[in-house]
Design a protein around this motif. Structure first.
Motif, PDB file in Angstrom:
ATOM      1  N   ALA A  80       0.868  -1.179   0.000  1.00 47.13           N
ATOM      2  CA  ALA A  80       0.000   0.000   0.000  1.00 47.13           C
ATOM      3  C   ALA A  80       0.905   1.229   0.000  1.00 47.13           C
ATOM      4  O   ALA A  80       1.883   1.282   0.748  1.00 47.13           O
ATOM      5  CB  ALA A  80      -0.914   0.004   1.216  1.00 47.13           C
ATOM      6  N   ALA A  81       0.601   2.194  -0.842  1.00 42.15           N
ATOM      7  CA  ALA A  81       1.474   3.369  -0.973  1.00 42.15           C
ATOM      8  C   ALA A  81       0.636   4.627  -1.114  1.00 42.15           C
ATOM      9  O   ALA A  81      -0.488   4.592  -1.635  1.00 42.15           O
ATOM     10  CB  ALA A  81       2.406   3.210  -2.170  1.00 42.15           C
ATOM     11  N   GLY A  82       1.215   5.731  -0.618  1.00 41.41           N
ATOM     12  CA  GLY A  82       0.555   7.030  -0.718  1.00 41.41           C
ATOM     13  C   GLY A  82       1.596   8.130  -0.831  1.00 41.41           C
ATOM     14  O   GLY A  82       2.776   7.911  -0.576  1.00 41.41           O
ATOM     15  N   PRO A  83       1.211   9.349  -1.165  1.00 44.26           N
ATOM     16  CA  PRO A  83       2.172  10.441  -1.364  1.00 44.26           C
ATOM     17  C   PRO A  83       2.616  11.057  -0.023  1.00 44.26           C
ATOM     18  O   PRO A  83       1.862  11.084   0.951  1.00 44.26           O
ATOM     19  CB  PRO A  83       1.367  11.435  -2.186  1.00 44.26           C
ATOM     20  CG  PRO A  83      -0.065  11.201  -1.782  1.00 44.26           C
ATOM     21  CD  PRO A  83      -0.162   9.751  -1.497  1.00 44.26           C
ATOM     22  N   VAL A  84       3.857  11.553  -0.005  1.00 41.93           N
ATOM     23  CA  VAL A  84       4.389  12.350   1.110  1.00 41.93           C
ATOM     24  C   VAL A  84       5.132  13.544   0.528  1.00 41.93           C
ATOM     25  O   VAL A  84       5.284  13.651  -0.695  1.00 41.93           O
ATOM     26  CB  VAL A  84       5.344  11.504   1.993  1.00 41.93           C
ATOM     27  CG1 VAL A  84       4.577  10.398   2.710  1.00 41.93           C
ATOM     28  CG2 VAL A  84       6.455  10.890   1.163  1.00 41.93           C
ATOM     29  N   ASP A  85       5.606  14.411   1.376  1.00 42.32           N
ATOM     30  CA  ASP A  85       6.260  15.633   0.900  1.00 42.32           C
ATOM     31  C   ASP A  85       7.468  15.309   0.030  1.00 42.32           C
ATOM     32  O   ASP A  85       8.167  14.317   0.241  1.00 42.32           O
ATOM     33  CB  ASP A  85       6.701  16.484   2.092  1.00 42.32           C
ATOM     34  CG  ASP A  85       5.503  16.974   2.897  1.00 42.32           C
ATOM     35  OD1 ASP A  85       4.396  17.002   2.310  1.00 42.32           O
ATOM     36  OD2 ASP A  85       5.666  17.267   4.090  1.00 42.32           O
ATOM     37  N   GLY A  86       7.699  16.187  -0.915  1.00 39.68           N
ATOM     38  CA  GLY A  86       8.893  16.047  -1.761  1.00 39.68           C
ATOM     39  C   GLY A  86       8.682  15.140  -2.946  1.00 39.68           C
ATOM     40  O   GLY A  86       9.662  14.711  -3.572  1.00 39.68           O
ATOM     41  N   GLY A  87       7.407  14.828  -3.286  1.00 40.50           N
ATOM     42  CA  GLY A  87       7.148  13.985  -4.444  1.00 40.50           C
ATOM     43  C   GLY A  87       7.649  12.565  -4.268  1.00 40.50           C
ATOM     44  O   GLY A  87       8.082  11.944  -5.241  1.00 40.50           O
ATOM     45  N   ARG A  88       7.597  12.077  -3.060  1.00 42.03           N
ATOM     46  CA  ARG A  88       8.024  10.708  -2.804  1.00 42.03           C
ATOM     47  C   ARG A  88       6.825   9.845  -2.393  1.00 42.03           C
ATOM     48  O   ARG A  88       5.731  10.360  -2.176  1.00 42.03           O
ATOM     49  CB  ARG A  88       9.095  10.684  -1.724  1.00 42.03           C
ATOM     50  CG  ARG A  88      10.402  11.390  -2.139  1.00 42.03           C
ATOM     51  CD  ARG A  88      11.448  11.292  -1.057  1.00 42.03           C
ATOM     52  NE  ARG A  88      11.018  11.988   0.165  1.00 42.03           N
ATOM     53  CZ  ARG A  88      11.702  11.959   1.305  1.00 42.03           C
ATOM     54  NH1 ARG A  88      12.839  11.275   1.370  1.00 42.03           N
ATOM     55  NH2 ARG A  88      11.263  12.623   2.365  1.00 42.03           N
ATOM     56  N   ALA A  89       7.080   8.540  -2.268  1.00 34.67           N
ATOM     57  CA  ALA A  89       6.013   7.594  -1.949  1.00 34.67           C
ATOM     58  C   ALA A  89       6.317   6.914  -0.633  1.00 34.67           C
ATOM     59  O   ALA A  89       7.412   6.390  -0.430  1.00 34.67           O
ATOM     60  CB  ALA A  89       5.864   6.546  -3.051  1.00 34.67           C
ATOM     61  N   LEU A  90       5.312   6.966   0.258  1.00 35.34           N
ATOM     62  CA  LEU A  90       5.410   6.240   1.509  1.00 35.34           C
ATOM     63  C   LEU A  90       4.686   4.911   1.324  1.00 35.34           C
ATOM     64  O   LEU A  90       3.529   4.869   0.902  1.00 35.34           O
ATOM     65  CB  LEU A  90       4.760   7.033   2.640  1.00 35.34           C
ATOM     66  CG  LEU A  90       4.690   6.326   4.001  1.00 35.34           C
ATOM     67  CD1 LEU A  90       6.094   6.024   4.540  1.00 35.34           C
ATOM     68  CD2 LEU A  90       3.891   7.170   4.998  1.00 35.34           C
ATOM     69  N   ALA A  91       5.344   3.798   1.610  1.00 33.91           N
ATOM     70  CA  ALA A  91       4.761   2.475   1.330  1.00 33.91           C
ATOM     71  C   ALA A  91       4.908   1.566   2.523  1.00 33.91           C
ATOM     72  O   ALA A  91       5.855   1.686   3.310  1.00 33.91           O
ATOM     73  CB  ALA A  91       5.436   1.843   0.109  1.00 33.91           C
ATOM     74  N   VAL A  92       3.919   0.695   2.672  1.00 28.53           N
ATOM     75  CA  VAL A  92       3.981  -0.357   3.687  1.00 28.53           C
ATOM     76  C   VAL A  92       3.726  -1.690   2.977  1.00 28.53           C
ATOM     77  O   VAL A  92       3.038  -1.747   1.957  1.00 28.53           O
ATOM     78  CB  VAL A  92       2.947  -0.135   4.807  1.00 28.53           C
ATOM     79  CG1 VAL A  92       3.234   1.142   5.553  1.00 28.53           C
ATOM     80  CG2 VAL A  92       1.525  -0.130   4.237  1.00 28.53           C
TER      81      VAL A  92
END
Length: 415
Positions: free
Chosen positions: A107-119
């Motif tokens: 599962a992934a979503g956006p975070v600051d700096g145009g990056r992807a936070l994923a679990v």
């Protein structure tokens, strides 16, 4: 008689087996797909919800500046590319992929700096569950198809066996065994017509037809025998009276017609004896060539005899001479010369050079008193010849030569 057919040799059984197999496979495939889709959707849905829930928790910890727990990270290298692009674009999503060589729900979503936070949530157990379910579906479908085929084969075999029995009885009846009956246990006076299945109805109709045919043939045989016996006595007196007439052309005509009537009566008596099936042969060893020459000399009609290969046969001389005499007489009466009788081993052929046998005679054999278009009648001679040949255990065949003329072939058993 033809050999009995095995239960599964007919097209009905093969088509029924193919239909049952196709329907079982289609039903098993449909049920398998439905169960697979339903369980997979439920399993994947639960894993997706769990992954999204952990993503929400990881996002909150990331925004609060806390350390991420195991299984979560920013731009992890194993994150599927499509899911990374979706998260960088500002959306959240899930996807099944690999993590450390094991199935995982990402599962992934956006975070600051145009990056992807994923679990990543371990998906191994769910994958094994789905794979085990698929194997169970395949095995259970195979067992169900096998069981259905066995039951279907048993049911179809019972039907085809009854059909083959009915067909064998029909062939026996067509071969002359009018006592043959199917006697299907599902038919009878205690069975209502509505309670009989289709095969039983066919069997009952065949038995009824055979009984009716046997009754009509027996009535015809009795009538033939009665007529012949009744005519014999007055014809004897008529013949004696004709012998007392003064010489002259009218007397010759009367004597000729009386002789024809006596011959017809004797033929009818012979046919009635043949119809009873009680004729007995007096076997003796005979040379076929000389016997054929004697039969032709007795006929006195100038038939050419050719002996290609002479053999000894065990036969009833009187009956065989009767068969050959009738064939030769028929060839002279209804064909054109030259008439040739050929002996080639145990096979005797009588050929003329006339118009040939009628089509019905070639296809079905001689029939009493039938005449084709008034141009070629065969009277009772060929009928008697065929009956005597059957008594001798010989086979009498009728055909037309390609270049014209009728050919009668008598096949005897060589000694």
């Amino acid at each position: 008689m033809r050999p009995a057919l095995p239960p599964w040799s007919g097209t009905l059984a093969a088509k029924a087996a193919a239909f049952i197999t196709v329907m079982c496979c289609a039903l098993a495939a449909l049920l398998g797909v439905l169960v697979h889709v339903q369980v997979t959707n439920q399993t994947v849905g639960q894993a997706r919800d769990q992954a999204l829930q952990r993503l929400t928790q990881a996002t909150q910890r990331y925004e609060a500046g806390d350390a991420l727990r195991r299984g979560a990270g920013v731009d992890p290298p194993e994150l599927p590319g499509e899911l990374r692009e979706l998260a960088v674009a500002g959306d959240r999503g899930t996807m099944v992929g690999d993590r450390a060589g094991r199935p995982a729900m990402w599962a992934a979503g956006p975070v600051d700096g145009g990056r992807a936070l994923a679990v990543a949530v371990d998906y191994s157990q769910q994958a094994r569950t789905i794979a085990g379910l698929d194997r169970a579906i395949v095995w259970s479908s195979g067992l169900a198809i096998g069981a259905t085929l066995l039951v279907g084969a048993f049911a179809v075999t019972r039907v085809t066996r009854r059909l083959h029995t009915t067909a064998r009885v029909a062939r026996r009846i067509s071969a002359g065994d009018l006592d043959a009956r199917v006697n299907d246990p599902r038919t009878g006076p205690r069975r209502q017509a509505s309670a009989q299945d289709e095969v039983a109805a066919v069997a009952a109709a065949l038995d009824s037809m055979a009984a009716s045919l046997q009754g009509k043939l027996l009535a015809e045989q009795r009538f033939t025998a009665d007529v012949a016996h009744e005519l014999r006595t007055p014809l004897t007196g008529l013949h004696a009276a004709a012998e007392l007439l003064p010489p002259g052309r009218p007397t010759e005509l009367v004597r000729d017609r009386v002789a024809a009537l006596r011959t017809l009566t004797e033929d009818l008596l012979e046919i009635s004896r043949l119809d009873t099936g009680r004729e007995r042969v007096e076997l003796d060893t005979e040379q076929l060539g000389p016997l054929a020459e004697r039969a032709v000399r007795a006929a006195g009609n100038g038939t050419e005899v050719r002996v290609v290969r002479d053999v000894s046969v065990e036969t009833d001389r009187r009956r065989l001479e009767r068969v050959l005499g009738n064939l030769v007489a028929n060839a002279h009466k209804h064909g054109r010369g030259p008439v040739v009788l050929t002996v080639d081993g145990p096979v005797v052929t009588v050929r003329d050079h006339g118009d040939g046998f009628p089509e019905y005679l070639v296809a079905h054999g001689p029939q009493r008193f039938r005449t084709e278009g008034g141009t070629r009648g065969h009277g009772l001679g060929l009928t008697i010849a065929r009956g005597q040949a059957e008594v001798l255990g010989a086979r009498l065949e009728f055909a037309n030569a390609p270049e014209g003329g009728a050919v009668a072939t008598l096949r005897l058993a060589a000694e």
